[in-house]
Design an enzyme around this catalytic site. Structure first.
Site: not given
Length: 345
Positions: A17, A19, A72, A171, A198, A201, A279
């Site tokens: 996990h 990001h 980008r 989110g 998720h 949480e 995370d």
């Protein structure tokens, strides 16, 4: 080449996990912003670090959106994976599952192909340069309409042969339950992608139940508020659902009042398998070493966290067996001593 993870003094580690956008350290984020002609809320490393003092989970999401838009290009996404693999390998990581959020990038004009190929190429380079196996699990944002969520699932299915093994739901949980996203997860399941949402949480046990029942969750990311419902905890243990637990993240977003009150120990005592993860390590001022030191002080053993990682990994059986053998060859008693000797921030 970094130190071989198998010989790391605190033992090999599996992280399920993380990001990838949240792994980028402030100096790199500033360089990407300059390179891509994007602005950030601060032009200094110190200013960005100050921005990362979060009031709560909603504030964290606001800052995450404000800062990660500077990524980008295909080269950016590739760089993100390779640099985090190097950092994680320095703490003993041998296997990672990286999360990324393609919808935000596409809405700012980035081509889907650049995003997915950049991350997938980064995973290949991470293995070649740092010996870390990386699999990818894009996130659907809970704020999206269902039609957009299905679109994200479709993009992920298109790239399933490039190391994409699952799809998540991320989110703000409050006001955004998992059930409406069932069509997107059904599409992903048809493409062979596992559900790793998720849940639990910042919302309660109902969020975890919804992730299991409506989305067919293979694992739960976070899941710590399941502890509020003993029947749900028994279900997680009985069904061998692995929770990806991120203690420092929970502290930074105020999901728990203190590390001493974190539910990790209670969940483990009830027989729930828990893996350990960072995370968003750059944004939460943490790393895999710090997380393991925290977990040790909460009574979690590295060998058990590693075993949960092996059980929860969305990898092929050849890779799983290799991870299992590596764990069996590890001197876990020595590794535990090394972890306990580490510092906690």
């Amino acid at each position: 080449m970094s130190e071989p993870a198998a010989s790391h003094p605190t033992g090999p580690k599996i992280e399920l996990h993380v990001h990838l956008e949240g792994t980028v350290r402030p100096a790199t984020l500033l360089a990407m912003a300059r390179r891509n002609g994007e602005s950030l809320p601060s032009s200094t490393v110190e200013g960005l670090a100050e921005l990362y003092r979060f009031r709560d989970f909603d504030h964290f999401i606001q800052v995450w959106i404000m800062t990660t838009h500077v990524m980008r290009t295909e080269a950016d996404f590739r760089q993100v994976v390779v640099e985090y693999a190097a950092e994680a390998a320095a703490h003993g990581a041998v296997y990672l599952e990286g999360i990324f959020s393609p919808w935000f990038r596409v809405q700012r004009g980035v081509r889907v192909e650049e995003i997915f190929h950049g991350y997938a190429d980064g995973a290949i380079e991470a293995r070649e340069r740092h010996g870390v196996e990386v699999r990818l699990t894009p996130d659907i944002e809970r704020v999206l309409p269902v039609e957009s969520a299905v679109e994200v699932a479709g993009w992920t299915a298109r790239f399933a042969e490039r190391g994409l093994v699952g799809i998540g739901l991320g989110g703000p949980e409050a006001g955004h339950p998992p059930e409406p996203f069932a069509p997107a997860f059904a599409l992903a399941a048809d493409a062979g992608l596992a559900a790793v949402p998720h849940a639990g949480e910042t919302a309660g046990p109902e969020s975890v139940r919804g992730a299991l029942d409506a989305l067919g969750a293979r694992r739960i990311r976070h899941g710590i508020r399941a502890v509020e419902d003993p029947a749900l905890v028994r279900r997680l243990a009985d069904e061998r659902i692995v929770l990806d637990v991120c203690p420092v993240s929970n502290l930074r977003t105020r999901s728990v009042p203190s590390l001493a009150e974190h539910p990790l120990a209670a969940l483990r005592a009830a027989g729930v398998a828990c893996s350990l993860a960072t995370d968003d390590p750059a944004m939460f001022d943490t790393d895999l070493g710090a997380e393991h030191a925290v977990a040790a002080r909460l009574g979690a053993r590295s060998r058990d966290l590693y075993a949960a990682g092996v059980a929860g990994a969305l990898c092929d059986e050849t890779t799983r067996e290799r991870l299992r053998v590596l764990g069996e060859a590890t001197d876990w008693d020595a590794a535990e001593q090394a972890v306990r000797a580490g510092s906690v921030r």
